[in-house]
Design a protein around this motif. Structure first.
Motif, PDB file in Angstrom:
ATOM      1  N   PRO A   1      20.848  26.912  68.444  1.00 47.50           N
ATOM      2  CA  PRO A   1      21.091  27.644  69.775  1.00 47.50           C
ATOM      3  C   PRO A   1      22.570  27.386  70.890  1.00 47.50           C
ATOM      4  CG  PRO A   1      18.739  26.811  69.781  1.00 47.50           C
ATOM      5  CD  PRO A   1      19.748  25.999  68.506  1.00 47.50           C
ATOM      6  N   GLU A   2      23.182  27.902  71.756  1.00 44.11           N
ATOM      7  CA  GLU A   2      24.408  28.311  72.159  1.00 44.11           C
ATOM      8  C   GLU A   2      24.155  26.940  72.503  1.00 44.11           C
ATOM      9  OE1 GLU A   2      26.608  30.580  72.011  1.00 44.11           O
ATOM     10  OE2 GLU A   2      28.458  29.348  73.521  1.00 44.11           O
ATOM     11  N   PHE A   3      23.093  26.119  73.636  1.00 41.41           N
ATOM     12  CA  PHE A   3      23.464  24.780  74.153  1.00 41.41           C
ATOM     13  C   PHE A   3      23.311  23.808  73.199  1.00 41.41           C
ATOM     14  CE2 PHE A   3      18.942  23.214  73.737  1.00 41.41           C
ATOM     15  CZ  PHE A   3      18.173  24.679  73.273  1.00 41.41           C
TER      16      PHE A   3
ATOM     17  N   GLU B   1      27.200  24.096  72.355  1.00 40.24           N
ATOM     18  CA  GLU B   1      28.173  23.792  73.388  1.00 40.24           C
ATOM     19  C   GLU B   1      27.853  21.656  73.417  1.00 40.24           C
ATOM     20  OE1 GLU B   1      26.899  25.127  77.194  1.00 40.24           O
ATOM     21  OE2 GLU B   1      28.035  26.551  76.489  1.00 40.24           O
ATOM     22  N   ASP B   2      26.617  21.302  72.891  1.00 39.90           N
ATOM     23  CA  ASP B   2      27.008  19.782  72.602  1.00 39.90           C
ATOM     24  C   ASP B   2      26.280  18.940  72.102  1.00 39.90           C
ATOM     25  OD1 ASP B   2      26.159  16.864  74.286  1.00 39.90           O
ATOM     26  OD2 ASP B   2      24.819  18.040  75.672  1.00 39.90           O
ATOM     27  N   PRO B   3      27.614  18.171  71.335  1.00 38.00           N
ATOM     28  CA  PRO B   3      27.459  17.618  70.083  1.00 38.00           C
ATOM     29  C   PRO B   3      26.565  16.677  70.084  1.00 38.00           C
ATOM     30  CG  PRO B   3      30.304  17.546  70.926  1.00 38.00           C
ATOM     31  CD  PRO B   3      28.301  18.342  72.096  1.00 38.00           C
ATOM     32  N   ALA B   4      26.488  16.077  71.493  1.00 39.53           N
ATOM     33  CA  ALA B   4      25.177  14.839  71.132  1.00 39.53           C
ATOM     34  C   ALA B   4      23.801  15.518  70.659  1.00 39.53           C
ATOM     35  CB  ALA B   4      24.983  14.562  72.437  1.00 39.53           C
ATOM     36  N   LEU B   5      24.173  16.512  71.938  1.00 40.96           N
ATOM     37  CA  LEU B   5      22.325  17.642  71.345  1.00 40.96           C
ATOM     38  C   LEU B   5      21.692  17.730  69.618  1.00 40.96           C
ATOM     39  CD1 LEU B   5      21.433  20.018  74.228  1.00 40.96           C
ATOM     40  CD2 LEU B   5      20.646  17.293  74.054  1.00 40.96           C
TER      41      LEU B   5
ATOM     42  N   ARG C   1      22.940  16.354  67.276  1.00 39.77           N
ATOM     43  CA  ARG C   1      22.330  15.591  66.505  1.00 39.77           C
ATOM     44  C   ARG C   1      20.910  15.183  66.967  1.00 39.77           C
ATOM     45  NH1 ARG C   1      26.099  11.281  65.263  1.00 39.77           N
ATOM     46  NH2 ARG C   1      24.605   9.647  65.977  1.00 39.77           N
ATOM     47  N   VAL C   2      19.661  15.271  68.192  1.00 43.59           N
ATOM     48  CA  VAL C   2      19.222  15.555  68.201  1.00 43.59           C
ATOM     49  C   VAL C   2      18.305  16.598  67.805  1.00 43.59           C
ATOM     50  CG1 VAL C   2      17.551  15.421  70.768  1.00 43.59           C
ATOM     51  CG2 VAL C   2      19.910  13.944  70.256  1.00 43.59           C
ATOM     52  N   TYR C   3      18.640  17.647  67.982  1.00 45.39           N
ATOM     53  CA  TYR C   3      18.400  18.885  67.536  1.00 45.39           C
ATOM     54  C   TYR C   3      17.481  19.123  66.142  1.00 45.39           C
ATOM     55  CZ  TYR C   3      16.581  24.069  68.323  1.00 45.39           C
ATOM     56  OH  TYR C   3      16.384  25.025  67.968  1.00 45.39           O
ATOM     57  N   ASP C   4      16.605  18.869  66.284  1.00 43.49           N
ATOM     58  CA  ASP C   4      16.261  19.022  64.360  1.00 43.49           C
ATOM     59  C   ASP C   4      15.305  20.208  63.696  1.00 43.49           C
ATOM     60  OD1 ASP C   4      13.425  19.340  65.962  1.00 43.49           O
ATOM     61  OD2 ASP C   4      13.189  17.651  65.974  1.00 43.49           O
TER      62      ASP C   4
END
Lengths: 428, 164
Positions: B57-59, B62-66, B68-71
Motif C-alpha cells: 500500500p501507498e501508506f 510513504e512511511d518507513p516505520a510502517l 517494518r510493522v506491515y506484515d
C-alpha cells in the motif's frame, strides 16, 4: 489617498485573491506581491529585513524552521507510529475507542507540532489501523485533521496563526497555555461526542478484525531506540524552554533553534535527512506575507484601519471579541488563516494598544476564530488539504462536500462555544 | 532499434484477472505483460514493478516505520481481494494507458528507447506498428530494458564485456 497607497492596496488585494483561488503557488504569489511593493516604493530593504513592525518577523520564521528540523529528526524514530498502534491495541480494536485515542493523540501532538506535520505523521498509521479494522478511513482521517486544528489552538507553537499572534502581541508560551489550553481541552471533549454522533455508522465492531489489530507489533515501528531517547530528552528541554522563556527573556525561536541544533548534533543524521522535512515554501510564504502586510503598515493603511476599528469598537470589547471570533472563524473557512492573521494582527495590536488590558482578550478571540475556522471547509486549513491528498493517494476519496458537511457542524459548535468562553471569562 | 529482433512477452486483455498476470510475471520471471485491446493492438504494459506497487500500500511506502510493522498477513489479505479483480479494475481504463504507455518508432535508437522508458518509469516499450492506421493489426512488437541496455553498451563498444 495617494496613488502609491492605491497601488499598494491593489497589489495586496490581488495577491489575496490569487491565494484564495489557489491557482498559483502561494509562495510565488507573495514573492511577486512583495517585489511589486518594493517597486512602488511601499517598502525597501531596510524596512523589510530589519524592522519588527513593518518587515519580516524572523521570530516566526525561525521558530517554524527550528520546529520543522526537530520533527524531521524525531520522525526517524518511528515513535508516532508506535503510539498510534499501541493506542489501537490498548482499545482492543473497538472502532470508536480507537478513534477517540487517535483523536486525543493527534490533538496532543498538534499542540506541540505544526498541524500539517501532525497529519503527515498520523495519516499513514491510521490507514493501516483502518485497513485492519475494516473501518472506513474517511471518518477517522476527518476526525483527526479536525482534532489537529482544535489541539493546535492550545499552545503558542500549535498552529502558525498562534505563532504570528504571539510575536505581534508579545505573548508568551505560558499566556497561551493559561488562556487557550483550557478551552481547547473542553472543545476536544465536545468534539469526541460530536464524532460519536457524526460518524456513528463507522463504529461496527468485528472481533476477528480486532484480532488483526492486536496482531500488529508496535515495537517494530521503533526504528532507532537510541535516537528516540535523545529526541525525548531534547524535546523535553525545548518544552521546558518554552515554559520558562518569558522568565529568561528568550524568544521562542531561540529556544526552538537551540533544540534543533542540539538534536541535529546528537542524532548524527545526515543534514539532508532532516532538512528534507523543512517546508521551505511555507517559510518563504511567511516572509513574503510579512513584507506584503508590512508595506501597508509602512504606508499607514493599517493604522488608518486600526483607528477606524478603535472608533467603531469604543469600549465595547466584549461584543468586539465575540464578533472577532465569529468573523475570523467565518473568514478562515474560506481564506488561508495564515495571511488572514498576518493582516489582522496589526489591527488587533492597535485595538489592544488603545484599550489596554480590557482589549487583550481580542488576541484570544482572533486565535480561536482563525484556528477553529480552519475546520469548516476542505480548504480552510493547510492540514485539511494535505490530509485529503494523502487519502486520495491511498484510494480514499474525500470530496469537498463530504469534508465540509462535518466541518461546518464542528466549526459552528467549537466557535459557538468559544464565544461564551471569552465573554464569561473576560467580560462578565 | 533498427535491426534488433523484437522481444516476446505474453499478451493479455484488460479483463484478465491480476492473479493470472502475477502468475505469468512471477512463474516465468518476465519483466511485463502486454495488454491489448479488442483489435489486438497494445494499449498498456503491466510490469512486475506495477504489480509490486499494488501489493504494497501507498501508506506503507510513504512511511518507513510502517514498512517494518506491515506484515505478510496484510499483503496476503489485500491480495485475496486484488487478485480476483481485472487489470482494468485495478489500473484504470484504456484511455489512461494510451497516454502512459512507452511507445517508440521502429527506427528509434537505443538511447531514444531508454529515454522513453525512463520517462515512463517502465521496463518495457512498445514499438509503433509500421502499418498504416486502419490496416490489419500486427502482433505488438516490444523492447525490454535488457535489450536496451545491451544496445546502449554495444553502441559504446562495451558489449560484450571483456573476458576476465
Amino acid at each position: 489617498m495617494t496613488l502609491q497607497v492605491v497601488l499598494a492596496i491593489a497589489v495586496f488585494v490581488g495577491a489575496y485573491v490569487c491565494i484564495v483561488v489557489d491557482r498559483f503557488p502561494r509562495a510565488a504569489v507573495v514573492l511577486v506581491a512583495a517585489a511589486l511593493m518594493v517597486l512602488i516604493g511601499a517598502t525597501g530593504g531596510e524596512t523589510m529585513f530589519y524592522s519588527g513592525e513593518t518587515g519580516i518577523d524572523w521570530n516566526v520564521v525561525f521558530l517554524l524552521l527550528g520546529m520543522m528540523i526537530i520533527v524531521g529528526i524525531v520522525r526517524h524514530t518511528g515513535v508516532f507510529e508506535f503510539l498510534a498502534i499501541w493506542a489501537a491495541k490498548l482499545m482492543r480494536g473497538r472502532p470508536f475507542r480507537v478513534m477517540v485515542m487517535l483523536v486525543v493523540i493527534t490533538a496532543v501532538l498538534s499542540a506541540f507540532l505544526d498541524n500539517v506535520t501532525t497529519v503527515l505523521l498520523i495519516a499513514p498509521v491510521t490507514l493501516l489501523v483502518c485497513e485492519r479494522l475494516g473501518a472506513p478511513p474517511t471518518a477517522f482521517l476527518i476526525a483527526e485533521v479536525m482534532a489537529s486544528n482544535i489541539g493546535g489552538t492550545a499552545t503558542l507553537i500549535g498552529d502558525p496563526p498562534n505563532i504570528i499572534i504571539a510575536s505581534r502581541g508579545g505573548l508568551s508560551f505560558n499566556d497561551f497555555l493559561v488562556h487557550l489550553a483550557p478551552i481547547s481541552v473542553g472543545l476536544l471533549i465536545v468534539f469526541v461526542v460530536l464524532c460519536r454522533l457524526m460518524f456513528r455508522s463507522a463504529f461496527v465492531f468485528h472481533p476477528e478484525r480486532a484480532a488483526r489489530v492486536m496482531a500488529l507489533d508496535e515495537r517494530a515501528a521503533i526504528t532507532d531506540s537510541r535516537l528516540l531517547v535523545k529526541s525525548g530528552v531534547v524535546v523535553g528541554l525545548v518544552i521546558a524552554g518554552f515554559l520558562v522563556q518569558s522568565l529568561l527573556h528568550v524568544e521562542p525561536s531561540v529556544v526552538a533553534l537551540l533544540g534543533a541544533g542540539l538534536l541535529a548534533l546528537l542524532s548524527r543524521l545526515e543534514p539532508r535527512e532532516y532538512f528534507r522535512e523543512v517546508e521551505w515554501e511555507t517559510l518563504v510564504f511567511f516572509a513574503g506575507l510579512f513584507v506584503m502586510v508590512g508595506a501597508l503598515v509602512n504606508l499607514g493603511v493599517i493604522d488608518a484601519l486600526g483607528t477606524a476599528a478603535v472608533d467603531l469598537v469604543g469600549d465595547d470589547y466584549g461584543p468586539a471579541a465575540a464578533g472577532l471570533a465569529v468573523g475570523s472563524g467565518a473568514l478562515s473557512a474560506v481564506v488561508d488563516n495564515i495571511p488572514f492573521v498576518t493582516t489582522m494582527s496589526p489591527l488587533v495590536g492597535d485595538l489592544v494598544a488603545a484599550g489596554g488590558a480590557a482589549a487583550r482578550p481580542l488576541w484570544w478571540a482572533l486565535a480561536l476564530g482563525a484556528d477553529l475556522g480552519g475546520n469548516a471547509t476542505a480548504i480552510g486549513a493547510s492540514a485539511n488539504v494535505v490530509m485529503i491528498g494523502i487519502a486520495m493517494r491511498n484510494g480514499v476519496h474525500i470530496s469537498f462536500w463530504t469534508f465540509t458537511k462535518y466541518g461546518l457542524v464542528t466549526t459552528a459548535v467549537t466557535v459557538g462555544l468559544s464565544v461564551p468562553y471569552i465573554l464569561l471569562r473576560y467580560y462578565s | 532499434m533498427p535491426g534488433e529482433p523484437a522481444d516476446q512477452l505474453p499478451v493479455v486483455t484488460a479483463r484478465t484477472p491480476l492473479r493470472d498476470v502475477a502468475l505469468l510475471l512471477v512463474r516465468d520471471g518476465l519483466p511485463g505483460v502486454v495488454v491489448t485491446d479488442a483489435d489486438g493492438g497494445p494499449v498498456a504494459v503491466v510490469t512486475a514493478l506495477d504489480l509490486l506497487g499494488r501489493l504494497v500500500p501507498e501508506f506503507v511506502r510513504e512511511d518507513p516505520a510502517l514498512a517494518r510493522v506491515y506484515d505478510a498477513v496484510g499483503s496476503a489479505e489485500s491480495w485475496r481481494e486484488l487478485g480476483a479483480r481485472t487489470i482494468a479494475e485495478i489500473f484504470g481504463d484504456g484511455d489512461d494507458w494510451h497516454r502512459a504507455i512507452a511507445a517508440v518508432d521502429d527506427d528509434a535508437t537505443a538511447i531514444e528507447v531508454a529515454a522513453e522508458m525512463l520517462n515512463h518509469h517502465t521496463s518495457v516499450a512498445v514499438v509503433r506498428p509500421a502499418t498504416a492506421p486502419g490496416g490489419p493489426a500486427a502482433a505488438p512488437r516490444l523492447v525490454t530494458v535488457q535489450t536496451v541496455i545491451r544496445g546502449v553498451l554495444t553502441a559504446k563498444g562495451e558489449w560484450p564485456p571483456p573476458a576476465t
